[in-house]
Design an enzyme around this catalytic site. Structure first.
Site, mmCIF file in Angstrom:
data_model
loop_
_atom_site.group_PDB
_atom_site.id
_atom_site.type_symbol
_atom_site.label_atom_id
_atom_site.label_comp_id
_atom_site.label_asym_id
_atom_site.label_seq_id
_atom_site.Cartn_x
_atom_site.Cartn_y
_atom_site.Cartn_z
ATOM 1 C CD GLU A 9 -26.751 -2.149 17.647
ATOM 2 O OE1 GLU A 9 -27.460 -2.661 18.522
ATOM 3 O OE2 GLU A 9 -27.139 -1.254 16.880
ATOM 4 C CG ASP A 105 -29.005 0.952 17.624
ATOM 5 O OD1 ASP A 105 -29.576 0.275 18.501
ATOM 6 O OD2 ASP A 105 -28.060 1.716 17.868
ATOM 7 C CE1 TYR A 313 -30.894 3.748 17.892
ATOM 8 C CE2 TYR A 313 -31.877 4.977 16.075
ATOM 9 C CZ TYR A 313 -30.828 4.252 16.608
ATOM 10 O OH TYR A 313 -29.702 4.034 15.860
#
Length: 853
Positions: A9, A105, A313
């Site tokens: 991303e 993600d 994350y």
């Protein structure tokens, strides 16, 4: 065709990953989402065939939403503005490679981005691979590419269901709210429940009636002159409670001649377990409390730390830690703090009620990295916070001794509680313990004490506290409203919509927010029902787990919502939504001599001439009077409390909000306005705590007067000239902001992400480049000094000093313009490979002074 394409991303994430992959991989960034549901603004009008047939309401609505709930939820997507060049480049590379790895993600949003990329790029579907990883480290990346998979369509369906619901509510209810209440309003499946939390709390606070009570502490002395302070807790075996000064004086007379004897002393050893490692919600709370960061800022910084490979994350609600992570942190604790701080077994934390993800908690990727370099100072602070919680979570418990001493004086019982820390444990890292090493004198049971002083304390009950960002996040999580990954978006939206105001980091409900929630409670109860919102989140989670069909869930929601919408459209007397009516007052309009009325809009509460709606358009009187809310003045809590106590509506007995009309007139308005038309006027001479509220200043553009206004983003001054409409913001310290220059076109400096060019703008954080097509393209960046020097003739005089700054640092790196928020000062810094080098220059005494860290 020997290479593979990897798509992530963000450019930062792409740069970090490319370090761990070989030359056979081309790593590119999609720069976030590339596609979204189409709407009227995004339709290409050239491709729409002209038709004399007028679209009916249903067809028009479907075109606006981009989804068709009447045809099995058919959706129409479009490429987001500014992403055409990115998609073109990705397609070009995709045609030249064997495989395409979608490494977005690992949450639902990331899964949806991966699916959209696959749909947009097209071609042979067998070329696409899905890879996920919890941290951006060499080991994690290599493991991910050894365990490739496919796009999880159930996660995509869950994300689409959430997106479709939000689109339905937003697009279908907004026209009704604009018609019935005020233009600019909207409601949301989750945001409305969040606004209700704030408005309900506001109602509790305004209607709270404080109660007086007293407690008495006694200062006692032993024969050895050892002093102790104790509270009277019981009288005749009942809880000791005094209601007024008279009862206090009576009690003092009873106790001043009594004997005080120690009758009991209990020493107990307690353990206090360490807090769990951070997850998304607790990260947001801890960052807000400990560092003062907003939820939005926290998530922005955390995302950068993740993309740079420093932490795992960030969107997770699981406390799970991998065996590898536990092994490393236990080794670190033993080496740097000693075996005394290491528990025999690792600490395990159970997940929460609504936990949905099987990811790890947020932790450093490498526990050996205690502090990070070449990062934003605030990012460093956030990293250290995450590191501290991770280390502390695997340390031994704090041990302390609790000492409870009891003294009897006839029928009065006195007690004291003392805590003595015996072993710091995890608090060596996280100093969150409130325990004080106050040593109570070692006195035997039966010891007689002598009365030294009597210390009465007057106490008033307090209303529930207003929400801060951290406490609102905690309440959202507690009630299961939304998901931690969406809290930043929720809070940002309700701030921007003007449903609340922020004062000293506390949320105050705006009047328009109160009216909105009152109407929604009656006509759209599900939207503001906490349990319904939580159940819907759970249902969306079950879509991810393939336990519920996403279209069945959408159909059920849409059918119920449509019925409520049709009912709300009816007139109020038939059960429809009530109107936001103007309440007439006895105040005369200064322009047409008609009466003024109390009106509420997104911009706040104000007085509007009743002639506005009673006359034809060309004869309408547009006179308005701004009302300055008590909450917008720097009044004390005592003043605010007294206003609410002394002024109650004569019609419904509810409390009244207080507004200043001018220095000689106040108006008290029932909090149930406009449903209740109660109001009072009070004449007098009123001092203003907010010095600039009634101050008159001149517009620097047209030289007309500027008047104080209250808007959704705070207080400001606005020019009375309708053709000018210049504004000046009022800063938190009460000062008026400096005038800002008009955006300056720089057509020779082109944007990178879209086919347009930059303009130079001035904001709260100094100058910056922004795409000239904003908001179609939201591309922004800091100006290079060499660019300002090249086009110095375009700059206003006050920026010429920036053009004279060093264009490169001592190592040849280009310099950019930055802003110091603490000192409100522009300065120069250099970057290398996207990271600050530590070199900076400040303009002091009319010259540039260089600083090297």
């Amino acid at each position: 065709m020997c290479k593979s394409l990897v798509i992530v991303e963000s450019p930062v994430k792409a740069k970090t990953i490319s370090k761990y992959l070989g030359k056979q991989y081309i790593v590119k960034s999609s720069v976030g989402h590339v596609r979204d549901l189409i709407n009227n603004k995004s339709k290409n009008k050239k491709n729409i065939k002209k038709s004399n047939i007028k679209h009916n309401e249903k067809t028009a609505l479907i075109q606006q939403m981009g989804i068709n709930p009447y045809k099995n939820w058919k959706a129409e997507y479009h490429i987001l503005p500014g992403k055409e060049k990115i998609i073109s480049e990705l397609k070009n590379i995709a045609n030249k490679v064997h495989y395409i790895y979608l490494a977005t993600d690992l949450d639902r949003e990331g899964e949806a981005i991966a699916w959209h990329l696959k749909e947009v790029i097209g071609g042979n579907s067998l070329k696409f691979r899905r890879v996920v990883f919890n941290e951006i480290t060499k080991k994690s990346i290599e493991k991910a590419f050894q365990n490739i998979g496919k796009i999880n369509m159930n996660r995509v369906y869950s994300q689409q269901a959430r997106r479709f619901m939000d689109r339905i509510v937003g697009y279908m209810i907004s026209p009704l709210l604009w018609k019935k209440i005020s233009r600019g309003l909207s409601a949301g499946r989750v945001q409305s429940a969040a606004v209700r939390l704030i408005t309900d709390r506001e109602y509790e606070i305004k209607n709270f009636i404080e109660r007086e009570h007293w407690k008495i502490s006694l200062s006692l002395l032993s024969k050895e002159n050892k002093k102790v302070t104790m509270d009277i807790t019981h009288y005749r075996n009942k809880t000791f409670l005094l209601n007024n000064k008279k009862e206090v004086n009576s009690t003092i007379e009873k106790i001043k001649n009594l004997s005080f004897i120690i009758t009991d002393r209990k020493d107990k050893i307690f353990k206090k377990k360490p807090p769990a490692p951070l997850i998304t919600s607790t990260l947001q709370q801890a960052s807000n409390i400990d560092l003062g960061f907003s939820v939005k800022k926290t998530m922005f910084l955390a995302q950068k730390l993740y993309e740079q490979g420093y932490i795992t994350y960030i969107r997770t609600d699981s406390y799970f830690l991998s065996n590898y992570a536990i092994e490393k942190v236990r080794s670190y604790i033993e080496n740097f703090y000693g075996s005394d701080f290491l528990p025999k077994k690792s600490n395990i934390y159970s997940n929460q009620k609504y936990s949905q993800e099987a990811h790890e908690a947020i932790r450093p990727s490498d526990v050996q990295v205690v502090n990070i370099d070449n990062c934003d100072p605030d990012a460093k602070k956030l990293y250290k916070l995450i590191w501290n919680y991770f280390i502390a979570s695997q340390m031994k418990s704090e041990r302390y001794k609790s000492i409870k001493t009891t003294v009897m004086a006839d029928v009065f019982k006195l007690q004291s509680n003392t805590k003595i820390v015996l072993f710091s444990g995890w608090t060596k890292i996280l100093k969150k313990s409130n325990n004080v090493n106050f040593k109570f004198p070692v006195l035997d049971i039966g010891t007689t004490l002598i009365l030294d002083k009597i210390l009465p304390h007057q106490i008033f009950t307090k209303p529930p506290p207003r929400f801060s960002e951290s406490s609102l996040v905690r309440e959202l999580e507690k009630k299961g409203i939304g998901r931690p990954s969406t809290y930043a978006t929720i809070i940002t939206k309700i701030k921007e919509k003007g449903y609340l105001k922020i004062k000293k980091n506390k949320f105050y409900a705006a009047k328009i927010g109160e009216i909105l929630i009152t109407r929604l409670k009656k006509n759209f109860s599900d939207l503001v029902d906490y349990d319904f919102t939580a159940r819907m989140e759970k249902n969306l989670d079950q879509v991810s787990d393939k336990l519920i069909n996403w279209k069945h869930l959408l159909n059920s929601f849409f059918d119920n919502f449509s019925q409520q919408l049709e009912q709300a459209k009816k007139p109020p007397e038939e059960g429809g939504m009530e109107l936001n009516t103007t309440v007439p007052t006895e105040i005369d309009c200064s322009l047409c001599n008609k009466k003024m009325g109390i009106k509420t809009a997104v911009t706040g509460v104000f007085l509007s001439c009743l002639g506005y709606n009673s006359e034809p358009n060309e004869k309408r009187c547009k006179n308005t009077i701004n009302l300055i809310s008590l909450n917008d003045l720097s009044t004390t809590k005592k003043e605010e409390k007294n206003f609410h106590l002394k002024n109650r509506c004569k019609k419904c007995n509810l409390v009244m909000d207080v507004y200043l009309i001018n220095e000689n007139l106040k108006i008290f308005i029932c909090i149930n306005n406009p449903s209740c038309n109660g109001y009072n006027l009070k004449k007098g001479i009123f001092k203003k705590s907010l010095n600039c509220s009634l101050k008159k200043i001149k517009c620097e553009k047209c030289k007309n007067d500027m008047l104080f206004k209250t808007g959704r983003f705070g207080n400001f001054f606005m020019c009375i000239n309708d053709t000018c409409k210049n504004t000046r913001k009022i800063l938190p310290n009460g000062e008026i902001s400096e005038p800002k220059f008009e955006p300056i076109p720089f057509p020779d400096i082109l944007c990178e992400k879209s086919n347009t060019w930059f303009v130079l703008r001035e904001g709260i954080s100094g100058i910056f480049f922004a795409a000239n097509t904003f908001p179609k393209s939201r591309e922004t960046r800091s100006p290079f000094v060499e660019e300002l020097a090249r086009f110095e003739y375009l700059l206003p005089k006050k920026l010429h000093y920036l053009a004279s700054a060093p264009q490169r640092d001592n190592k040849g790196n280009k310099t950019i313009v930055c802003f110091n928020k603490l000192n409100k000062q522009q300065y120069i810094a250099s970057k290398k490979e996207g990271k600050f080098t530590g070199w900076a220059a400040f303009f002091i005494d009319r010259k540039w002074c260089i600083v090297n860290k």
